[in-house]
Design an enzyme around this catalytic site. Structure first.
Site, short mmCIF file in Angstrom:
data_model
loop_
_atom_site.label_atom_id
_atom_site.label_comp_id
_atom_site.label_asym_id
_atom_site.label_seq_id
_atom_site.Cartn_x
_atom_site.Cartn_y
_atom_site.Cartn_z
N HIS A 140 0.79 -1.24 0.00
CA HIS A 140 0.00 0.00 0.00
C HIS A 140 0.81 1.27 0.00
O HIS A 140 0.49 2.22 -0.70
CB HIS A 140 -0.92 0.02 1.22
N ARG A 145 -14.58 -1.92 -8.30
CA ARG A 145 -14.28 -3.30 -7.88
C ARG A 145 -14.94 -3.55 -6.54
O ARG A 145 -14.78 -2.77 -5.61
CB ARG A 145 -12.77 -3.49 -7.75
N GLU A 172 -6.53 -12.44 -11.83
CA GLU A 172 -5.33 -12.28 -10.99
C GLU A 172 -4.92 -13.61 -10.37
O GLU A 172 -4.01 -13.67 -9.56
CB GLU A 172 -5.54 -11.19 -9.94
N ASP A 210 -1.31 -9.40 -8.15
CA ASP A 210 -1.56 -10.74 -7.60
C ASP A 210 -1.20 -11.85 -8.59
O ASP A 210 -0.67 -12.88 -8.20
CB ASP A 210 -3.02 -10.87 -7.19
N CYS A 256 -5.17 -3.58 -14.51
CA CYS A 256 -5.13 -2.58 -13.44
C CYS A 256 -4.02 -2.89 -12.43
O CYS A 256 -3.90 -2.23 -11.42
CB CYS A 256 -6.49 -2.48 -12.75
C1 PEP Z 1 -3.77 -6.60 -8.65
O1 PEP Z 1 -3.73 -7.61 -7.95
O2 PEP Z 1 -3.04 -6.40 -9.63
C2 PEP Z 1 -4.69 -5.51 -8.30
C3 PEP Z 1 -4.84 -4.47 -9.09
O3 PEP Z 1 -5.36 -5.60 -7.12
P1 PEP Z 1 -4.71 -5.24 -5.70
O4 PEP Z 1 -3.37 -4.61 -5.94
O5 PEP Z 1 -5.65 -4.30 -5.05
O6 PEP Z 1 -4.63 -6.57 -5.05
MG MG Z 2 -5.27 -8.00 -6.53
#
Ligand code: PEP
Ligand code: MG
Length: 576
Positions: free
Chosen positions: A190, A335, A434, A458, A505
């Protein structure tokens, strides 16, 4: 001295180090005379009152910035100042035991914090951290120390911390903090994602002991592009990085010329460059940064740090406002909540797991708690009357999960229809790819969904079996690995063969070595941190999709991420 970490957010900064210490406060017990007790309890009351004012100011600022979940943390802290067990009991102890207020308050808060954290309940563990946080503020007031570590520093601050929580980042003021480096974390943790969204250089996963490596007030260079921290640099390094900063500034001005341009390749292929967001405020910033829409609204940020599940109304307002901020015609992919993994929600009291990234997470939780899920779906559907919303389910591994989620959505649509509440009946519904299982079966999913969005953060960790949060595994967490590229190719082909669009994404979508490959593979939508959009548009304008198709085919045949990167560097002249 040079420290090497993981390059989390690009750019260069030169500033003064501020180390956020995790050290415990040092409290001395003092025995008081009867005649001193009134004065001591008065001092305690004054410290509580000053802490209240301090928390109200932070809370007010966060509300003004529409950072609701973060604001709620401080609401909870304000409530602790009213807590009888904590505050009244401490005051009694000053009188009963004739001791100084900081010792009475520290021991009382520690006793409560230790008692509740021993209960093995993740929710209460979080509350223990809150108690300690508030206790630190009150004691700082008693000892005349500023609680706001950044208030007493002037100049450009480079923050060093073990890790930055959402509450730390909520308070980051980019006009003061020009960069940060953390010991923990990986490229997709994060703190890294937030740094990229506010556009400051950052390095994560520097490991080691911060306190031995860097001291408050030292001059530091952060090279967020290459993951380097230079402490007390020599004149030559300072000159070199000042030059790089100047070039960076000139680049930023050059990128601004792409602000209102279409996202189109040199040979005329149009794609969508959109942003990843976690709040309404992010949507406003994304619009200013040239985003053509939102490719990922991480809605779990509305759930995180809030004291309870956000209501349908709270969510509806957030989705509607975000859609309005980006423009009611621009696409915005909402999402559904991706709770679990590294995103803990204390009040949900989820069981502790040994492998949370492989556990009860995202759609798995939502299907298990249909009432919570349906509340979110109602909020999204209601907001769909006010913008171009799309719905996306995260962490889909099996067709059944998708079908169950879709049927709950149909159920909610039916309920809204019956109640005469308006929504977009033909709202697009897609899934994130993912999990390798979903990528491999993309052809099956493509027949049923409206779109895919590839979540490489992921997808990479599951393909490489490498925890995305573990700094030691940074070398495996590389989306340019051909195994990952082959999965991406498979997903894009499956989507297109079935007439569906496909976006990405994960953080890969904004990476300059990845963009030529993804263009060559035919990706339709690229969703990234807002600050990456204009550089991506500028690069895209120079690339020919026809030429990149050959690059993409060539790299799919290679054997390692290093080879892919080297190939792209050699064959894509436009990167230079
Ligand atoms: C990902 O896994 O690429 C994604 C965009 O979701 P997050 O980073 O929120 O797990
Ligand atoms: Mg993810």
């Amino acid at each position: 001295m040079l420290l090497q970490g993981i390059a989390a957010s690009p750019g260069y900064a030169i500033g003064v180090a501020k180390v956020l210490s995790a050290k415990a406060v040092h409290i001395v017990k003092r025995q008081l005379a009867d005649s001193q007790l009134d004065e001591e309890t008065g001092r305690f009351d004054a410290a509580i009152a000053a802490t209240r004012v301090e928390l109200e100011v932070i809370h007010g600022k966060l509300v003004a910035q529409q950072k609701e979940p973060e604001a709620e943390i401080f609401e909870a802290h304000l409530m602790l100042l009213e807590d009888e067990e904590l505050v009244d009991r401490s005051k009694e102890r000053v009188r009963e035991e004739r001791i100084n207020a900081e010792y009475a308050f520290f021991t009382t808060s520690e006793e409560i914090a230790e008692m509740i954290s021993a209960l093995d309940d993740p929710y209460l563990k979080e509350r223990a951290a809150d108690i300690r946080d508030v206790s630190r503020r009150v004691i700082n007031h008693l000892q005349g120390i500023s609680s706001e570590p950044l208030n007493d520093v002037t100049g450009k601050i480079i923050l060093f911390a073990e890790d930055l929580t959402p509450s730390d980042t909520a308070q980051l003021d980019p006009s003061k903090v020009v960069a940060f480096a953390t010991q923990a974390g990986g490229r997709t943790s994060h703190s890294a994602i937030i740094a990229r969204s506010i556009g400051i250089p950052a390095i994560v996963g520097i490991g080691g002991s911060l306190e031995n490596a860097v001291k408050d007030g030292q001059t530091v260079i952060i090279d967020g592009t290459n993951g380097k921290v230079i402490i007390e640099p020599d004149e030559a390094s300072l000159a070199r990085y000042s030059q790089l900063q100047q070039e960076q500034h000139e680049h930023a001005q050059y990128y601004q010329t792409y602000l209102n341009q279409p996202s189109v390749s040199r040979d005329g292929v149009q794609v969508e460059l959109v942003a990843n967001i976690g709040s309404v405020k992010d949507a406003e910033q994304a619009a200013k940064a040239g985003a053509e829409g939102i490719g990922l609204f991480r809605t779990e940020f509305l759930y995180m740090d809030a004291p309870e599940l956000p209501s349908e109304e709270t969510q509806f307002e957030a989705y509607r406002k975000a859609a309005e901020a980006i423009g009611s015609k621009s696409p915005i992919v909402i999402r559904t909540s991706d709770i679990g993994g590294d995103k803990e929600i204390p009040y949900m009291k989820l069981p502790k797991e040994d492998n949370p990234f492989l556990g009860f997470r995202a759609i798995r939780i939502c299907l298990d708690r249909p009432e919570m899920f349906k509340t979110q779906l109602r909020a999204i559907l209601r907001a769909s009357a006010f913008g171009n919303l799309k719905i996306m389910f995260p962490m889909i591994a099996a067709l059944n999960e998708w079908r169950q989620a879709k049927s709950l959505l149909e159920e909610v649509k039916g309920e809204l229809r019956e109640a005469g509440i308006s929504f977009n009946p033909s709202i697009e519904v897609g899934i994130m790819i993912e999990i390798p299982a979903a990528a491999i079966l993309a052809d099956k999913f493509a027949k049923e969904v409206d779109f895919f969005s590839i979540g490489t953060n992921d997808l990479v960790q599951y393909t490489m079996a490498a925890d995305r949060m573990n700094p030691k595994l940074g070398y495996l967490n590389d989306p340019l690995h051909p195994a990952v590229l082959q999965l991406i190719e498979r997903v894009i082909s499956a989507a297109h063969a079935n007439g569906k669009w496909v976006g990405m994404c994960g953080e890969m979508a904004g990476q300059k070595h990845a963009l030529p490959i993804l263009l060559g593979l035919g990706l339709d939508e690229f969703s990234m941190s807002a600050s990456a959009i204009l550089p991506a548009r500028a690069l895209l304008a120079k690339l020919s999709q026809q030429e990149m198709k050959q690059v993409a085919q060539a790299v799919l045949e290679l054997g390692s991420a290093e080879e892919v990167k080297a190939y792209v560097e050699e064959h894509v002249q436009e990167l230079k």
